[in-house]
Structure formats: structure tokens, C-alpha cells
Design a protein around this motif. Structure first.
Motif, short mmCIF file in Angstrom:
data_model
loop_
_atom_site.label_atom_id
_atom_site.label_comp_id
_atom_site.label_asym_id
_atom_site.label_seq_id
_atom_site.Cartn_x
_atom_site.Cartn_y
_atom_site.Cartn_z
N ILE A 245 -8.72 -4.96 -11.33
CA ILE A 245 -8.48 -6.38 -11.57
C ILE A 245 -9.29 -6.78 -12.79
O ILE A 245 -10.52 -6.70 -12.77
CB ILE A 245 -8.88 -7.22 -10.35
CG1 ILE A 245 -8.23 -6.65 -9.08
CG2 ILE A 245 -8.49 -8.68 -10.53
CD1 ILE A 245 -8.72 -7.29 -7.79
N ALA B 282 -6.81 0.56 -7.97
CA ALA B 282 -6.32 -0.70 -8.53
C ALA B 282 -7.48 -1.36 -9.25
O ALA B 282 -8.62 -1.30 -8.79
CB ALA B 282 -5.81 -1.60 -7.41
N PRO C 61 -15.68 -11.15 -16.84
CA PRO C 61 -16.58 -10.57 -15.84
C PRO C 61 -16.28 -9.08 -15.63
O PRO C 61 -15.26 -8.58 -16.11
CB PRO C 61 -16.25 -11.37 -14.57
CG PRO C 61 -15.54 -12.60 -15.04
CD PRO C 61 -14.80 -12.17 -16.28
N VAL D 176 -3.64 -7.39 -12.68
CA VAL D 176 -3.81 -6.33 -11.69
C VAL D 176 -3.04 -5.12 -12.20
O VAL D 176 -1.87 -5.22 -12.56
CB VAL D 176 -3.24 -6.74 -10.32
CG1 VAL D 176 -3.47 -5.63 -9.30
CG2 VAL D 176 -3.85 -8.05 -9.85
N GLY E 147 -12.86 -5.69 -11.39
CA GLY E 147 -12.81 -5.44 -9.94
C GLY E 147 -12.06 -4.15 -9.67
O GLY E 147 -11.14 -3.81 -10.40
N GLU E 148 -12.47 -3.43 -8.64
CA GLU E 148 -11.88 -2.11 -8.41
C GLU E 148 -11.68 -1.85 -6.92
O GLU E 148 -12.53 -2.15 -6.11
CB GLU E 148 -12.80 -1.04 -8.99
CG GLU E 148 -12.19 0.35 -8.95
CD GLU E 148 -13.10 1.40 -9.58
OE1 GLU E 148 -12.62 2.20 -10.38
OE2 GLU E 148 -14.31 1.41 -9.25
N LEU E 149 -10.51 -1.29 -6.59
CA LEU E 149 -10.25 -0.80 -5.24
C LEU E 149 -9.84 0.67 -5.36
O LEU E 149 -9.05 1.03 -6.23
CB LEU E 149 -9.10 -1.56 -4.59
CG LEU E 149 -9.36 -2.95 -4.02
CD1 LEU E 149 -8.06 -3.60 -3.60
CD2 LEU E 149 -10.33 -2.89 -2.84
N TYR F 181 -9.95 -9.82 -15.65
CA TYR F 181 -9.70 -11.26 -15.70
C TYR F 181 -10.68 -11.93 -16.63
O TYR F 181 -11.73 -11.38 -16.96
CB TYR F 181 -9.77 -11.86 -14.29
CG TYR F 181 -11.05 -11.58 -13.53
CD1 TYR F 181 -11.30 -10.32 -12.99
CD2 TYR F 181 -12.01 -12.56 -13.37
CE1 TYR F 181 -12.46 -10.07 -12.29
CE2 TYR F 181 -13.18 -12.32 -12.67
CZ TYR F 181 -13.40 -11.07 -12.13
OH TYR F 181 -14.55 -10.82 -11.46
#
Lengths: 323, 323
Positions: B54, B52, B38, B69, B41-43, B56
């Protein structure tokens, strides 16, 4: 090396946490736009059927950021394993260093969900609770009753179990407690008897009808957290004097409010956010005859708050141990 | 309780893994559509600046799914901490059970990135490598040279360090090795002398010009993994006989290929995927005069493969220890 905290230790740390307070603070920060929560990451598995969700984010200005992984594998019961699996990771917002791995196996998710129900009751339940009604008899239905102890003085509960075999274990769980629990034959019995009702089932058709609900009742709906699940007749939300959700954005795609808006019984602009109700910027309970509904679908700020609190509690215990 | 594997143990387990083989298999599975990955993910953090990610996913039919991570906090150096932080989580695809937490602190990411460079060289480098050229002198620039040992027989390297102070540490790292390493004054010296070139810098303006590159050269570009970074003049990709990427979808938004397509020097339909080249469905190196380029931006299947392999190796060692 980062701290790794197992389930037993987490269970031992949680009583040191003022759970309702941190969840309240989380909802308030969320409603004030202080929480960064990107869209949930998702993995779907076909064989065996399963799904994993990654929820993550941070409260601005706080010391940590949190990533939670939670999965559901529906064939696990056949193997004697819990359906739900998961863990939480706590990282420094200053350096990215992994501070702790919380191997909570879903326990903290259960607890933060139960705490949200108690927080909703604290701010929305009638001043005089006649009898507590619980629909559902699983883990969450037990925790909901258990945590209400801290916010209402009523100790009489009427519980409706969707599956008859759940009755005995539920009664047993509260046998030695200060709660006087009875099991209901029908969900409508709960509606007739109780003025604080919590629904915590995986139902996909409504369990309570609008005509059954008495004036002056508060209902917290926990079970429906997807677009498919529903526990309340959309007419109930339509006639409610106040409808509250934990997350306005999430209520656009899941839960009771989503279904009621879709059914045309509820106008979206009437819905308030729980963090705003807690912060006192919304009229919570105007008169003892009001019907109120709080629809909780679960937000990542609850995970952020509970994981952070567990780590703080661990650090506190460690520093006490030092000479 | 799930296994928690620290960095030192991971370093000890990796030599038991056939790293290039598992990375090759990962690329092939990816290019064949067998990998579920997918969006990342991002922060993002403002104060101090950090981010950061993610990553996966899973390979269909394999036993595990993996979540990685990885973060970069750019003020960490001031605190004496590494900029990059991270870990990998390995879960069962059958039950969701967390099998292992790999506290690799970014080491496995470095190694899977280096392995991809070696895999590219195995399939795309000239049959006779005259001299290996490396642009960059950081950790990845060292690992790239180190892992080429397994795929080319040439042991002569010419290295250009963007920062003069990186020269001594690089030379020292290879002082006792079988590599004969010299430092170049200019990046163009590397282009003149070498027919297998690896670029591993964070450059945001091209380091190599099209006119400098000799026929029969292969270039693997490692450094550019965002839309902003670039190491190669877009004309180089334009005149290349074969352009390969690790991920066609990623090359639409980042890396050398993204920039060359944007600059109009390269037609997107000319680009092949590394997994397809490995599987032999693309003409890799047609004649000794061809110029080839492989642009690697890093794909989650590499993380999935290396984390899975480390866990397998750990289980293997554990079972050997049992009587």
C-alpha cells in the motif's frame, strides 16, 4: 470487473449478516493470534485540518484480505458534508484480485463498532439489566442502544447528551421503537440508575466518577480510542473486578486502560482480552456484585469481518438470483 | 457516488495526459520536500505465496491524495491470471471524499515506471544517441523503448532478452513501429553497441560489467527495486561521473545504489536526486565522455501524479460533454 457496492446496497445486505456472530468470531481469532494486522497507516493534513487512516489485514486461512480507508475532515460540516469518509476494499487472499469496493461512507465502521459494544454486553452485562445507561447522543450512541436489543431484554434507557441540542433528535430516533428512552440531566444520574452503561462520547475529561458507580454494574467504554480521549475516572478501572479490552497491544497506547495504567490505578497484568473472554478462557462475571469494564478502541479484525460478510452476502444473493 | 474508472477507460484517458511533464513535476516536488509519503504498508501471504503493498501520500497544496494497492501473487500464472493486481484511489485533500476508484489492474504503475525512464533519458542521455540498448524483454522493457520515442530521436534499438522465448514477441510488438529493433545474443553486445541503455529485468546478479561500458554512455536501471535485485556491476556506479536516484531515502535500502554503497565502490554523498537534476540544481551531463547512471526504484509521487492526472482528464472530458 470488480464489484462496486454502494451505501444503499450495503444497507440492504447487512440485515442478512449475523453481525454479532462474525464480530465475536473476529475477536476470538484475533485473541488466538490468527489475525495479521500491520500498524495503521496514517496521513495528516493541515489546511483544512484532516486525517486519513488505513487499516488492513486478514484472518489466516480465510478467503479475503481487507483494506479500509477512513478519514476525518473537521471542517466538512461547514460544507454540509459528513466529517467521516471512507471505503473498504476486499481482495482475494489467493490471487490478490480485487473482489469488491464497498463504498460504505463509514457506515460499516459505525456498525462494527456498535456490534462490538453488543458483543461486550452479551458476555459481560449483569444477568438482570435494570436500566441501560448511555453517555453520548451521537450516531454511535444511538447504534449502541439499538444493537443492545439483541443481547439484553431490558428496554428502559437513560441517556445523557453532552450537548443539549442532541436530546430531541435522540428521543425522536427511538420514539417509535420498543425502547422507553429518557434523557438524564447529569452523567451521574445515569451512574445512579443504570447497571449497564455504554459511553460513546469524544470526551477528554472523565464523565463518570468511581464513587458514583454501583456494585454489579458493567460499563463498556467506546468513545476513547486515542491517548487523549478519556470517559472514565481511572479509579473506576482500578476498583473494577474485571477489565477487558478488545486489543491488549492497542491498550498500551490508547483508551481508558492506557490512561488507568498510566495513572497507576490499574495493573496491566489484570487486563483480559475480549476474544479470550468470549472463548471462555477468562472468568467473565463471577458474582452479581462485580464491577466490570470493557474498553474498546476498535481493531481492524472488525473491519475484516464485516467487509467479508457483506461480500459473502452479496455473492449469496447473486447465486440465488441465478436460475 | 464516487467515480469508478475501469482499465479500458483509463487507457483511453492516458493519451490526454502529458505524462512526462507530470512525472517530472512529481520528482521535482518530491526533491523539494513538497510530497508527504509515509512508509509503504505491507501484507505477506504464505499459502499461496503473495504480497500486497500500500503506497500512499500527497503533494502539499494539491487537490487530491492517493492510495495505491499493488500485489504480486506468484502462483497466479497457473490460474491464467496476471501476477500483479492493483488499483488506485483518489480522495479530496479538502474533504476526504473519495473522488475516484481507478481499477487500473497495474497499468498505471507500468506507465508511471516507463515515464520515469523517459524522464531520466531526457535529462541524462547523451545528446547524440547512437543506438538504444534494452536489457529485458517483458512489459516494462517494451514500454521503456516505446516512451523513449518522445525524448530521443534515435530509432535503432538492440535488445537482450533474458529468456529466448521472449525474443519473438518483443520483435513483433515493434514490427510495425518506427523503431528498428534487433535482438542481441549477449548483454555485453548491448554495452558495446549502445550509448543509452535501459535495464528492466528481475536479475539478482549483475548483467553488465564495468569494463564493457563505453565512455559517454547513460544507463537507466529500472529492474532492481529491492535489496536483493541487481542489474549493474557495482564498479559501474563507482566509475560513473554522475549517479542519480529517484529517491535518496529509498536508495539507502534498495536498488543499484544501495548495493554499490554496500560494496564500497560508491560514496553516498556523490549521489544526486532526479528531481534536483530536473530542477537544474545539479550538473547533469558535463561532457560527452561522461558515464552517467540513473537508478530508479519507484516512488509514490509517481502514483500520486498519474492517478491525479487521469482523474483531471476524466473531469475535463465530462465537462466538454456538457452543453
Amino acid at each position: 470487473m470488480s464489484r462496486v457496492v454502494g451505501l444503499e446496497e450495503i444497507r440492504g445486505l447487512l440485515p442478512g449478516v449475523d453481525l454479532l456472530k462474525i464480530i465475536e468470531e473476529g475477536f476470538v481469532a484475533y485473541s488466538q493470534g490468527q489475525v495479521v494486522v500491520p500498524p495503521v497507516g496514517e496521513l495528516v493534513f493541515d489546511d483544512p485540518p484532516g486525517e486519513a487512516h488505513i487499516k488492513y489485514g486478514y484472518v489466516k486461512g480465510h478467503p479475503y484480505y481487507v483494506i479500509k480507508v477512513a478519514s476525518g475532515f473537521y471542517d466538512n460540516a461547514k460544507l454540509g458534508l459528513p466529517t467521516g469518509q471512507g471505503l473498504m476494499l476486499v481482495f482475494s487472499q489467493q490471487t490478490g484480485v480485487l473482489e469488491a469496493v464497498l463504498l460504505d461512507e463509514g457506515y460499516l465502521t459505525d456498525m462494527r463498532t456498535a456490534a462490538a459494544g453488543a458483543v461486550a454486553a452479551r458476555h459481560l452485562a449483569p444477568l438482570e439489566v435494570r436500566r441501560i445507561g448511555i453517555l453520548g447522543a451521537g450516531v454511535q450512541a444511538r447504534l449502541q442502544l439499538d444493537l443492545l436489543r439483541g443481547v439484553v431484554s431490558c428496554r428502559r434507557a437513560l441517556v445523557w447528551a453532552p450537548e443539549p441540542e442532541e436530546r430531541e433528535p435522540y428521543l425522536k430516533a427511538f420514539a417509535l421503537s420498543d425502547f422507553e428512552v429518557e434523557m438524564a440531566e447529569k452523567a451521574s444520574d445515569v451512574a445512579r440508575e443504570c447497571n449497564l452503561i455504554v459511553t460513546a462520547t469524544p470526551a477528554t475529561t472523565p464523565l463518570l466518577r468511581a464513587g458514583e458507580i454501583k456494585p454489579g454494574t458493567h460499563i463498556t467504554a467506546i468513545g476513547s480510542d486515542t491517548a487523549e480521549k478519556i470517559e472514565l475516572d481511572p479509579e473506576i478501572l482500578g476498583k473494577a473486578d474485571l477489565v477487558v479490552v478488545d486489543s491488549l497491544p492497542q491498550s498500551e497506547s490508547r483508551g481508558e486502560v492506557f490512561r488507568a495504567v498510566e495513572a497507576g490505578t490499574l495493573a496491566r497484568e489484570r487486563v483480559k482480552e475480549l476474544g479470550a473472554v468470549i472463548a471462555g478462557r477468562n472468568p467473565a462475571r463471577e458474582n452479581p456484585q462485580s464491577l466490570t469494564v470493557c474498553d474498546l478502541t476498535g481493531v481492524a479484525v472488525q473491519d475484516i469481518q464485516i467487509a467479508t460478510a457483506i461480500l459473502r452476502e452479496k455473492y449469496k444473493k447473486e447465486s440465488r438470483r441465478r436460475p
